[in-house]
Design a protein around this motif. Structure first.
Motif, PDB file in Angstrom:
ATOM      1  N   ARG A 157       0.833  -1.251  -0.162  1.00  0.00           N
ATOM      2  CA  ARG A 157       0.038   0.034  -0.031  1.00  0.00           C
ATOM      3  C   ARG A 157       0.844   1.259   0.013  1.00  0.00           C
ATOM      4  NH1 ARG A 157      -4.865  -1.905   3.350  1.00  0.00           N
ATOM      5  NH2 ARG A 157      -4.371  -3.906   3.590  1.00  0.00           N
ATOM      6  N   PHE A 174       0.570   5.718   0.817  1.00  0.00           N
ATOM      7  CA  PHE A 174      -0.086   6.710   1.535  1.00  0.00           C
ATOM      8  C   PHE A 174       0.349   8.147   1.218  1.00  0.00           C
ATOM      9  CE2 PHE A 174      -0.317   3.025   4.181  1.00  0.00           C
ATOM     10  CZ  PHE A 174      -1.647   2.870   4.635  1.00  0.00           C
ATOM     11  N   PRO A 190      -5.059   4.145   2.482  1.00  0.00           N
ATOM     12  CA  PRO A 190      -4.168   4.095   1.577  1.00  0.00           C
ATOM     13  C   PRO A 190      -4.524   4.701   0.094  1.00  0.00           C
ATOM     14  CG  PRO A 190      -4.767   1.985   1.861  1.00  0.00           C
ATOM     15  CD  PRO A 190      -5.612   2.996   2.891  1.00  0.00           C
TER      16      PRO A 190
END
Length: 370
Positions: free
Chosen positions: A155, A157, A165
């Motif tokens: 993921r 961010f 995310p």
């Protein structure tokens, strides 16, 4: 020294495997090639270099090299290399070779002295802050990447305090490969994955080589764990080649449309041997492919040959390739004859390989999508 370098185990570079090494580390007792000797010179605390041809060797140093050599050193410094850890070859980029050598001799990751590094690669959550290229522009921005062994995902961010995310990527179709020249940074890494019916690309880097290579090996460790769960009866040796893989060939060709009367347009092509796909996009650093062509076997009506035919509104290049599939005949144009030859060789290599059950499923899905 000339006799020692001809002994079994010493005839190849201890670090990248290239034949006929002509340098040696007289503190580690290994024989290496010219390129790897340059990396060793950056580690004066653990490795000191001499040319076996040009430098003088004292008897005591010759005796030490005789006692050590590549085979003995390998048993010490590569005693516990994890199956997932990427061991670079001569063709690999500098950051991979640099970090492989530092991991072995400077950090002594594989001597069995401690499990810290292996535990880090295989941790439940592996996090890195990287510079990522924007989807629609050339600007690189800091993003937080999290690799989860719990649910086999990667993921990223937008911000440190982001709760959700931006993207969640499954290990199922993820690939990572170093692309320093394409990305324009010595530590550039391309992460590719399937999103819907399209292949997406993330282009990232970190200023520190250890950080980006550690993430790369953590991805390989997580991919191995995923594949072990997916294919419990297969051995690790069968799974290792699937962890990450280079494309078979990349580069520009000109492409026309399905009627061959459309104008030729310059496109960036990537040929992937693992999934038997030819992907194309407008530019090398595009986030999403424009299209894909599945390449099967000759017995299923796939072939590649030279083509001299051109559209009435042809492009600038003249070295043609005809790629025949059950549904369509594709015409590509290369700028140089050598490029044409290399592409034909790459296409025919994939066509000659038998298809797996997964390949048949991918072919059926792509044909249904069209």
């Amino acid at each position: 020294m000339f006799d020692l370098v001809r002994q079994p185990g010493n005839t190849f570079c201890a670090d990248c495997g290239v034949p006929d090494p002509d340098w040696a580390s007289y503190t580690l007792g290994i024989f290496v090639c010219l390129n790897c000797s340059g990396i060793h010179r950056n580690l004066p605390a653990v490795s000191r270099m001499k040319s076996i041809r040009l430098d003088h060797w004292d008897d005591s140093l010759v005796e030490f090299m005789q006692e050590r050599g590549n085979t003995v050193a390998k048993a010490i410094f590569e005693k516990c290399v994890p199956a997932f850890f990427y061991q670079p070859l001569q063709k690999d980029c500098m950051v991979l070779k640099d970090q492989w050598i530092r991991a072995k001799y400077e950090r002594r990751e594989f001597t069995g002295e401690n499990e810290f590094f292996k535990q880090a690669y295989c941790s439940e959550l592996f996090e890195s802050t990287l510079w990522k290229k924007g989807k629609d522009n050339k600007q690189f921005l800091k993003r937080i990447f999290q690799l989860s062994r719990k649910d086999f995902t990667l993921r990223y961010f937008i911000k440190e305090d982001s709760k959700l995310p931006k993207v969640v990527i499954s290990m199922k179709d993820l690939n990572a490969v170093f692309q320093p020249e394409k990305i324009g940074h010595n530590h550039g890494l391309q992460i590719s994955y399937v999103h819907g019916e399209r292949t997406r690309n993330l282009f990232v880097y970190h200023e520190k080589g250890q950080v980006i290579v550690s993430l790369f090996n953590a991805i390989r460790a997580t991919r191995l764990a995923y594949l072990q769960r997916k294919h419990p009866t297969l051995r690790d040796n069968d799974l290792i080649p699937q962890l990450t893989r280079y494309c078979l060939k990349e580069g520009y060709m000109e492409k026309t449309g399905p009627t061959h009367r459309e104008p030729f347009k310059k496109r960036w092509f990537t040929l992937c041997s693992m999934n038997r796909k030819l992907l194309y996009s407008k530019n090398p650093l595009d986030a999403t492919e424009l299209g894909a062509v599945f390449i099967g076997t000759e017995s299923h009506s796939y072939s590649a040959s030279e083509s001299s035919g051109r559209s009435s509104r042809g492009g600038r290049w003249n070295c043609g390739i005809m790629l025949q599939t059950p549904d369509r005949q594709y015409v590509f144009m290369c700028e140089q004859h050598q490029e044409q030859k290399d592409w034909l060789e790459a296409f025919r290599k994939i066509i000659s390989q038998p298809m797996t059950p997964e390949d048949y499923a991918n072919e059926a899905n792509m044909r249904r999508g069209k």
